[in-house]
Design an enzyme around this catalytic site. Structure first.
Site, PDB file in Angstrom:
ATOM      1  N   TYR A 555       1.202  -2.224  -7.753  1.00  0.00           N
ATOM      2  CA  TYR A 555      -0.218  -2.199  -8.123  1.00  0.00           C
ATOM      3  C   TYR A 555      -0.409  -2.060  -9.634  1.00  0.00           C
ATOM      4  O   TYR A 555      -1.310  -1.356 -10.093  1.00  0.00           O
ATOM      5  CB  TYR A 555      -0.949  -1.075  -7.373  1.00  0.00           C
ATOM      6  CG  TYR A 555      -0.637  -1.043  -5.900  1.00  0.00           C
ATOM      7  CD1 TYR A 555      -1.164  -1.989  -5.024  1.00  0.00           C
ATOM      8  CD2 TYR A 555       0.236  -0.080  -5.377  1.00  0.00           C
ATOM      9  CE1 TYR A 555      -0.845  -1.975  -3.683  1.00  0.00           C
ATOM     10  CE2 TYR A 555       0.558  -0.070  -4.021  1.00  0.00           C
ATOM     11  CZ  TYR A 555       0.016  -1.018  -3.190  1.00  0.00           C
ATOM     12  OH  TYR A 555       0.334  -1.014  -1.852  1.00  0.00           O
ATOM     13  N   HIS A 556       0.428  -2.771 -10.400  1.00  0.00           N
ATOM     14  CA  HIS A 556       0.344  -2.707 -11.854  1.00  0.00           C
ATOM     15  C   HIS A 556      -0.152  -4.036 -12.437  1.00  0.00           C
ATOM     16  O   HIS A 556       0.372  -4.512 -13.442  1.00  0.00           O
ATOM     17  CB  HIS A 556       1.706  -2.346 -12.450  1.00  0.00           C
ATOM     18  CG  HIS A 556       2.185  -0.988 -12.061  1.00  0.00           C
ATOM     19  ND1 HIS A 556       3.490  -0.567 -12.236  1.00  0.00           N
ATOM     20  CD2 HIS A 556       1.535   0.057 -11.497  1.00  0.00           C
ATOM     21  CE1 HIS A 556       3.617   0.673 -11.794  1.00  0.00           C
ATOM     22  NE2 HIS A 556       2.443   1.072 -11.337  1.00  0.00           N
ATOM     23  N   MET A 557      -1.157  -4.632 -11.811  1.00  0.00           N
ATOM     24  CA  MET A 557      -1.674  -5.901 -12.323  1.00  0.00           C
ATOM     25  C   MET A 557      -2.172  -5.705 -13.759  1.00  0.00           C
ATOM     26  O   MET A 557      -2.856  -4.733 -14.053  1.00  0.00           O
ATOM     27  CB  MET A 557      -2.831  -6.408 -11.450  1.00  0.00           C
ATOM     28  CG  MET A 557      -2.474  -6.640 -10.005  1.00  0.00           C
ATOM     29  SD  MET A 557      -2.670  -5.117  -9.052  1.00  0.00           S
ATOM     30  CE  MET A 557      -1.677  -5.538  -7.628  1.00  0.00           C
TER      31      MET A 557
END
Length: 636
Positions: A555-557
């Site tokens: 979840y590190h977009m």
């Protein structure tokens, strides 16, 4: 008693966000216990109030109340002469979001945007419809309300590289003061290192209040493998260590709790929740951003900005809103029927993310790991609510972190290419409920691989690739602002990423084979994966297949509105985070990263918020001083 009953009612309503995503039988007890013992903390005034009657004009409008936007709203409203409006599409945090152990229960809840990528064959093959689940916080505090609270700043070389791309002022030495500005480090051993840590900031950083016996063993196993024990936010990144968490007294310290709650009574700060911004208003002649339109209470509202609009929607929403406002690739905008105001082909491109391989689990012979149906009980609930400790303060079993270099990295550089997220849990630890749901695994995949070890004692290693070369993109589906954009992850489309992640998996299995972990009876759960059975086990071809199955986003977009000079055709903002070609508009969030940082990105995003705020202050306060000086000299 009336106050207690009101608190119980409030907390039960808060628990409503969990309805429809599974049941936790202990939840009603947790609700009542938290309400009874912590009712004094649940005073509605403790939550920021929503401004009912908004002005038609503000000095600054901040779009997005996530990790960066919360910081910007706080810091700009420090100047009493400036009026600041913060617009957030979601609502308030709840008491449930405070509980570290329950973070997976927030995925696909009412406070999650519930994004899913387009199906692609390169990764996420074990997920429903072959689509990765991109959880994003639709709530004040943004994804800091749903994340696992891991505080990792990144590597010195990340930021020095940013500067080398033509972004002066973004070297590690330049940004370190902004990491420290936010920090309130509660570990006295770390806090005494004044070079890297500080106390007294808004954001509380602490060690885990609860560890299993596995926690220390994880770090000892790292020593056995030849690694140092390090402060991963200190002088050296390569090595093993304990996590540092954005936690306060055993509960989540979100960006909203850290930066918005302390300022909610400032007269010059207005907050509008449940406010979905649809467009930034830009004068096509002067190319100046002068306001925004947003939907609240099913009505379209318009507010204007005297000085600047600051876009802090995150790596998905920010490029989407830029495109909806006429900023982006002219051909794409024309295709969806939007008039181009500024042709910037880099908007939505350069998407980077950290991915890991899920399901690398090791069975053990001792009941020391976190198994939900054993440790989440009445005793743990009471321990949590009364003493702020116990299993519920564990961030889903995350106990140790490691940064290692595969054969593809230069080990002398201290710029590792793999991060281990080491847990006293794994996918099976909740019996196939929330982890399976959050990751979007199909029933068939889960049942074949994990059902036989449901609720068994295990530990897990999630090898995460740090510097991906595969880059995805985001584009509009339609010009309707309520339609989600199309998201293409492109994970593992570059062969170098396949090689690094495969070696990370091998290293994770070697970790589980150390003598330290063997003392617990550790043995790899080596069930062959369904789509890879045709390949010889444990060959490179087999592992190359494995990493494309249970591909976990962390979840590190990021990087979808990259920072760079005007000479870079794909740059969207300059080194002061101003959108190229547009006056009065900045982007301040994860999307401005030119390249993703070496580790979990919440800390760097908060740093970006701090540094971006100072840039705004510097510009406008200097302008005020010049104006005031000219007026004074003219009068004399």
């Amino acid at each position: 008693m009336a106050i207690i009953l009101a608190a119980i009612t409030t907390t039960i309503k808060a628990a409503g966000l969990l309805i429809g995503i599974g049941k936790l039988t202990i939840l009603p007890i947790l609700i009542v216990a938290m309400a009874y013992f912590n009712y004094d903390l649940m005073d509605p005034e403790n939550h920021p109030h929503v401004t009912k009657n908004l002005y038609t004009e503000y000095d600054f409008i901040v779009i997005g109340g996530g990790s960066a936007g919360s910081v910007v709203a706080n810091r700009l409203s420090e100047i009493k002469e400036w009026n600041v409006l913060l617009l957030e599409a979601g609502g308030h945090e709840t008491e449930i979001t405070d509980v570290p152990m329950l973070s997976l229960y927030l995925h696909k809840s009412k406070i999650d945007w519930k994004y899913r990528t387009q199906p692609q064959n390169s990764a996420c093959q074990a997920m429903i419809d072959k689509r990765c689940c991109w959880t994003r916080g639709k709530v004040l505090g943004g994804s800091s309300v749903l994340n696992t609270m891991l505080y990792i700043r990144g590597n010195r070389r990340d930021f020095d590289q940013w500067e080398s791309f033509g972004n002066p002022g973004w070297s590690f030495d330049d940004v370190l003061p902004y990491f420290k500005k936010s920090e309130d480090q509660r570990n006295p051993y770390l806090a005494r290192d004044k070079r890297y840590h500080s106390t007294g900031g808004y954001l509380t950083i602490q060690d885990a209040p609860y560890n299993t016996p596995l926690g220390v063993a994880f770090v000892q196993a790292g020593e056995e493998m030849g690694y140092d024990i390090v402060d991963v936010n200190g002088d050296q990144q390569t090595g093993f260590g304990f996590w540092q968490f954005t936690m306060r007294r055993g509960t989540r310290c979100s960006a909203a709790k850290a930066f918005i709650r302390p300022i909610h009574q400032r007269k010059n700060f207005h907050l509008s929740l449940w406010s979905h911004v649809t467009r930034i208003l830009i004068d096509p002649l002067t190319k100046r951003a002068n306001g925004v339109q947003f939907i609240r209470d099913n009505r379209l509202h318009t507010v204007y900005a005297k000085k600047e609009v600051i876009l802090s929607g995150g790596a998905i929403n920010s490029p989407q809103l830029l495109m909806l406002s006429g900023i982006g690739d002219a051909k794409h905008l024309n295709d969806v029927g939007i008039n181009t105001i500024q042709h910037l082909p880099g908007v939505g491109q350069n998407l980077q993310d950290h991915i890991a391989v899920g399901g690398i689990a090791f069975l053990i012979d001792y009941p020391v790991s976190i198994v939900m149906n054993r440790l989440v009980n009445v005793n743990s609930v009471l321990r949590y609510t009364i003493t702020e400790d116990g299993p519920l303060t564990s961030s889903v079993g995350l106990e140790a972190v490691a940064f290692i270099s595969t054969k593809y990295a230069n080990k002398t550089d201290d710029w590792p290419d793999i991060e281990f997220m080491i847990t006293s849990t794994s996918t099976n630890s909740d019996g196939g409920t929330q982890a399976k749901n959050a990751h979007g695994l199909t029933d068939e995949f889960y049942n074949e691989i994990f059902s036989e070890i449901n609720n068994r004692d295990v530990f897990g290693v999630f090898p995460m690739m740090l510097r991906p070369k595969s880059k995805g993109f985001i584009k509009l589906k339609t010009k309707n602002p309520l339609d989600y954009p199309l998201m293409y992850h492109n994970y593992l489309t570059h062969q170098d990423d396949v090689n690094v992640l495969r070696e990370g998996v091998k290293a994770a299995i070697a970790f589980g084979e150390t003598a330290t972990m063997k003392r617990f009876g550790a043995r790899f759960h080596n069930k062959p994966l369904p789509n890879c059975k045709h390949l010889p086990l444990y060959t490179d071809d087999y592992w190359n297949c494995v990493i494309r199955q249970y591909t976990m986003t962390i979840y590190h977009m990021s990087c979808t509105a990259k920072m760079g000079p005007i000479s870079d055709p794909m740059a969207v903002v300059d080194h002061q985070l101003k959108v190229h070609g547009i006056n009065g508009l900045r982007v301040i969030d994860a999307s401005i990263m030119p390249t993703i940082t070496n580790g979990n990105i919440n800390a760097p995003v908060i740093m970006i918020g701090e540094k971006g705020s100072d840039m705004i202050k510097d510009q406008w306060l200097k302008r005020f001083k010049r104006s005031h000086s000219n007026t004074t000299s003219g009068a004399s």
